[in-house]
Design a protein around this motif. Structure first.
Motif, PDB file in Angstrom:
ATOM      1  N   ASN A  47       0.821  -1.217   0.000  1.00  0.00           N
ATOM      2  CA  ASN A  47       0.000   0.000   0.000  1.00  0.00           C
ATOM      3  C   ASN A  47       0.847   1.255   0.000  1.00  0.00           C
ATOM      4  O   ASN A  47       0.507   2.256  -0.650  1.00  0.00           O
ATOM      5  CB  ASN A  47      -0.918   0.011   1.232  1.00  0.00           C
ATOM      6  N   GLY A  48       1.966   1.206   0.720  1.00  0.00           N
ATOM      7  CA  GLY A  48       2.805   2.389   0.817  1.00  0.00           C
ATOM      8  C   GLY A  48       3.538   2.734  -0.454  1.00  0.00           C
ATOM      9  O   GLY A  48       3.734   3.906  -0.781  1.00  0.00           O
ATOM     10  N   HIS A  49       3.935   1.704  -1.214  1.00  0.00           N
ATOM     11  CA  HIS A  49       4.771   1.946  -2.398  1.00  0.00           C
ATOM     12  C   HIS A  49       4.029   1.758  -3.720  1.00  0.00           C
ATOM     13  O   HIS A  49       4.436   2.332  -4.735  1.00  0.00           O
ATOM     14  CB  HIS A  49       5.995   1.034  -2.353  1.00  0.00           C
ATOM     15  N   TYR A  50       2.975   0.999  -3.708  1.00  0.00           N
ATOM     16  CA  TYR A  50       2.202   0.772  -4.936  1.00  0.00           C
ATOM     17  C   TYR A  50       0.710   0.952  -4.632  1.00  0.00           C
ATOM     18  O   TYR A  50      -0.083   0.012  -4.751  1.00  0.00           O
ATOM     19  CB  TYR A  50       2.490  -0.627  -5.489  1.00  0.00           C
ATOM     20  N   PRO A  51       0.319   2.160  -4.211  1.00  0.00           N
ATOM     21  CA  PRO A  51      -1.070   2.370  -3.763  1.00  0.00           C
ATOM     22  C   PRO A  51      -2.101   2.241  -4.878  1.00  0.00           C
ATOM     23  O   PRO A  51      -3.287   2.057  -4.586  1.00  0.00           O
ATOM     24  CB  PRO A  51      -1.036   3.808  -3.211  1.00  0.00           C
ATOM     25  N   THR A  53      -2.301  -0.162  -6.983  1.00  0.00           N
ATOM     26  CA  THR A  53      -2.427  -1.568  -7.381  1.00  0.00           C
ATOM     27  C   THR A  53      -3.892  -1.995  -7.438  1.00  0.00           C
ATOM     28  O   THR A  53      -4.640  -1.827  -6.470  1.00  0.00           O
ATOM     29  CB  THR A  53      -1.676  -2.474  -6.390  1.00  0.00           C
ATOM     30  N   THR A  54      -4.282  -2.553  -8.571  1.00  0.00           N
ATOM     31  CA  THR A  54      -5.638  -3.104  -8.704  1.00  0.00           C
ATOM     32  C   THR A  54      -5.609  -4.600  -8.977  1.00  0.00           C
ATOM     33  O   THR A  54      -6.623  -5.277  -8.813  1.00  0.00           O
ATOM     34  CB  THR A  54      -6.402  -2.403  -9.845  1.00  0.00           C
ATOM     35  N   SER A  55      -4.447  -5.109  -9.408  1.00  0.00           N
ATOM     36  CA  SER A  55      -4.329  -6.529  -9.741  1.00  0.00           C
ATOM     37  C   SER A  55      -3.017  -7.069  -9.182  1.00  0.00           C
ATOM     38  O   SER A  55      -1.941  -6.531  -9.462  1.00  0.00           O
ATOM     39  CB  SER A  55      -4.374  -6.724 -11.259  1.00  0.00           C
ATOM     40  N   LEU A  75      -5.778 -10.215   2.802  1.00  0.00           N
ATOM     41  CA  LEU A  75      -5.860  -8.790   3.109  1.00  0.00           C
ATOM     42  C   LEU A  75      -6.093  -7.961   1.845  1.00  0.00           C
ATOM     43  O   LEU A  75      -6.875  -7.003   1.842  1.00  0.00           O
ATOM     44  CB  LEU A  75      -4.579  -8.330   3.808  1.00  0.00           C
ATOM     45  N   ALA A  76      -5.421  -8.342   0.764  1.00  0.00           N
ATOM     46  CA  ALA A  76      -5.590  -7.614  -0.496  1.00  0.00           C
ATOM     47  C   ALA A  76      -6.992  -7.803  -1.050  1.00  0.00           C
ATOM     48  O   ALA A  76      -7.613  -6.856  -1.554  1.00  0.00           O
ATOM     49  CB  ALA A  76      -4.542  -8.083  -1.508  1.00  0.00           C
ATOM     50  N   LEU A  77      -7.507  -9.018  -0.959  1.00  0.00           N
ATOM     51  CA  LEU A  77      -8.857  -9.291  -1.449  1.00  0.00           C
ATOM     52  C   LEU A  77      -9.892  -8.464  -0.677  1.00  0.00           C
ATOM     53  O   LEU A  77     -10.806  -7.879  -1.271  1.00  0.00           O
ATOM     54  CB  LEU A  77      -9.168 -10.777  -1.313  1.00  0.00           C
ATOM     55  N   ASP A  82      -7.940  -7.173  -7.031  1.00  0.00           N
ATOM     56  CA  ASP A  82      -8.093  -8.431  -7.764  1.00  0.00           C
ATOM     57  C   ASP A  82      -6.853  -9.286  -7.509  1.00  0.00           C
ATOM     58  O   ASP A  82      -5.738  -8.905  -7.903  1.00  0.00           O
ATOM     59  CB  ASP A  82      -8.262  -8.140  -9.254  1.00  0.00           C
ATOM     60  N   VAL A  83      -7.002 -10.408  -6.832  1.00  0.00           N
ATOM     61  CA  VAL A  83      -5.865 -11.229  -6.401  1.00  0.00           C
ATOM     62  C   VAL A  83      -5.888 -12.580  -7.091  1.00  0.00           C
ATOM     63  O   VAL A  83      -6.916 -13.271  -7.102  1.00  0.00           O
ATOM     64  CB  VAL A  83      -5.889 -11.441  -4.872  1.00  0.00           C
TER      65      VAL A  83
END
Length: 495
Positions: A47-51, A53-55, A75-77, A82-83
């Motif tokens: 989250n801090g470096h690639y906020p 991110t959707t996939s 956690l990402a899901l 999209d994981v």
């Protein structure tokens, strides 16, 4: 909480493995709680470096490293990402906490797939949770193929604990390794993340203590220490207002055969810029004018194989720096052997090391500073042998030659016979002629200022690399050794 400020102690992988369980028991925490915290730390890094991110692709292996990956996936899901999870091997074979994490992922609606030959085109970031610290032999073919697929996709990768394929203790790549942009390591930083080939694959290193690192540090013995900025004020005392030049060391730099005046001049000026009171050079007579003209503060003497002149200069000196530009012809050999039995504190570098390799001896009054090629000659092995375990190599150097050994390179190591130190400062711009000569002069100056051999080597290595990092703010490419001088002076005056 993830932080890029590394703790000073470094550990062997087995120490961390045993110590995390002991710390968890002391704090009455379930090991699965630590797994959830590890996954949360990696997700925080994402989250801090690639906020944006959707996939996300998460590649899991068969151990607890894979379990951490399943926690990240869940956690990402839940955050709406999209994981896709690839599991290398049979996910049904997972046991213990890793199986619990897998089941929690499936209960959240996640799916598990076998690895494919290509990454999905819409993937933003890859999480590497394939192999943990237990890897000892070469990466197996199936894993190697997946690692190659990930690396060839050129997607940003966050490695869980360490990049898969990297040896946690030595920094050696075991056949192939994930090329990570970020690595989040847990509880104790593994020493192999800090030196050698690790620098090509670790990327930016982050540390997450998982809430147990404080108790872990009190219970476990570090294998090495990483150097930080705090070393400067702790090793360099404030000077008295009544100080004079004789208080801060008389250092003579011996070397500079024909065509190599620059090497000895760089060493001598580095010695001055680090704070030596008096700096002299003994060199070929042809070099005297060029050195004095460029830097009149250096006392320069031309030498043509008169033994009494060497004895006089040796007796005058508190410290000797021997080797920059020395050469291995008759002139250099004569100078070397006139000084080989000297009991003054000494820094031995460059061709001084090559001559030492021809006539090995053990002395506790010197610091040797080989690069991997020189180390290989000193140890009568290959460069590959040196680089395969740099900690072992620097230990062998010290045990064979005495004093303090410095093994230069990415993640320079210092071993004083009792303790390993690792310097993580420095950059590729330092890969240019003369940088080693500057290091020799820095260390010689610190010896002249009454630092012990160990302190001079450790602080000298750090000052050298830190100065290079400050200099590289203007760009690494094209940086030359003498560019470091203003930054060296700045650092030795920092408080």
């Amino acid at each position: 909480m993830v932080t890029s400020r590394l703790p000073i102690p470094l550990y062997l992988a087995e120490t961390v493995k045993a110590g995390e369980r002991q710390a968890a028991e002391t704090m009455q925490l379930a090991m699965y709680t630590l797994m959830e915290r590890a996954g949360a730390a990696v997700f925080e890094c994402l989250n801090g470096h690639y906020p944006a991110t959707t996939s996300l692709l998460i590649c899991c292996g068969g151990g607890n490293n894979g379990g951490d990956g399943y926690v990240v996936a869940r956690l990402a899901l839940s955050a709406g990402i999209d994981v896709e999870v690839w599991h290398l091997g049979d996910a049904n074979q997972l046991t213990g906490d890793a199986a619990t994490a897998r089941d929690a992922w499936l209960a959240a609606g996640g799916r598990i797939s076998a690895p494919k030959t290509e990454l999905p085109h819409d993937i933003d970031v890859v999480i590497d949770a394939l192999l943990g610290t237990g890897l000892s032999g070469s990466v197996r073919d199936e894993t190697s193929q997946l690692i190659t697929t990930i690396n060839q996709a050129h997607k940003p990768v966050i490695a869980v604990d360490l990049p898969s394929g990297l040896c946690a203790d030595t920094g050696r790549i075991l056949g192939c390794a994930i090329q990570a942009k970020k690595t989040v390591t847990f509880i104790g930083v593994k020493q192999g993340l800090t030196t050698g080939q690790a620098s090509n694959v670790v990327g930016e290193l982050y540390f997450a203590g998982l809430g147990v690192n404080t108790i872990f540090d009190t219970q476990q013995q570090p294998s090495a220490f990483a150097l930080t900025d705090t070393i400067i004020p702790t090793r360099l005392a404030q000077r008295r207002r009544t100080a004079h030049k004789g208080d801060h060391g008389r250092v003579t730099c011996f070397g500079g055969d024909l065509g190599m005046a620059g090497a000895i001049r760089l060493a001598a000026e580095a010695c001055l810029r680090t704070g030596a009171g008096l700096t002299a050079v003994v060199t070929r007579p042809d070099n005297v004018l060029s050195i004095v003209t460029a830097r009149p503060e250096i006392m320069v003497q031309g030498w043509q194989e008169k033994a009494h002149e060497i004895r006089q200069q040796r007796d005058w000196s508190d410290v000797i720096v021997l080797g920059p530009g020395l050469g291995t012809d008759d002139w250099g050999k004569a100078l070397y052997f006139h000084l080989a039995d000297c009991e003054k504190k000494m820094v031995l570098d460059a061709d001084g090391l090559n001559l030492l390799a021809l006539s090995p001896d053990y002395k506790n009054n010197r610091i040797i500073t080989p690069h991997p090629g020189e180390a290989a000659r000193l140890l009568m092995c290959s460069i590959a042998d040196v680089e395969s375990d740099r900690f072992l190599a620097v230990q062998r150097l010290q045990q064979k030659y005495g004093g303090v050994a410095v093994l230069k390179g990415a993640g320079t190591l210092v071993f004083d016979g009792m303790q390993f130190y690792v310097c993580r400062a420095g950059n590729p711009g330092m890969a240019t002629g003369g940088m080693g000569d500057v290091l020799s002069g820095i260390i010689g100056s610190l010896l002249g200022q009454n630092l012990s051999l160990s302190d001079a080597a450790v602080l000298g290595v750090f000052l050298h690399s830190k100065a290079a990092d400050l200099c590289a703010q203007e760009g690494e490419r094209g940086m030359i050794a003498s560019d470091l001088f203003p930054y060296i002076r700045q650092l030795v005056n920092s408080r």
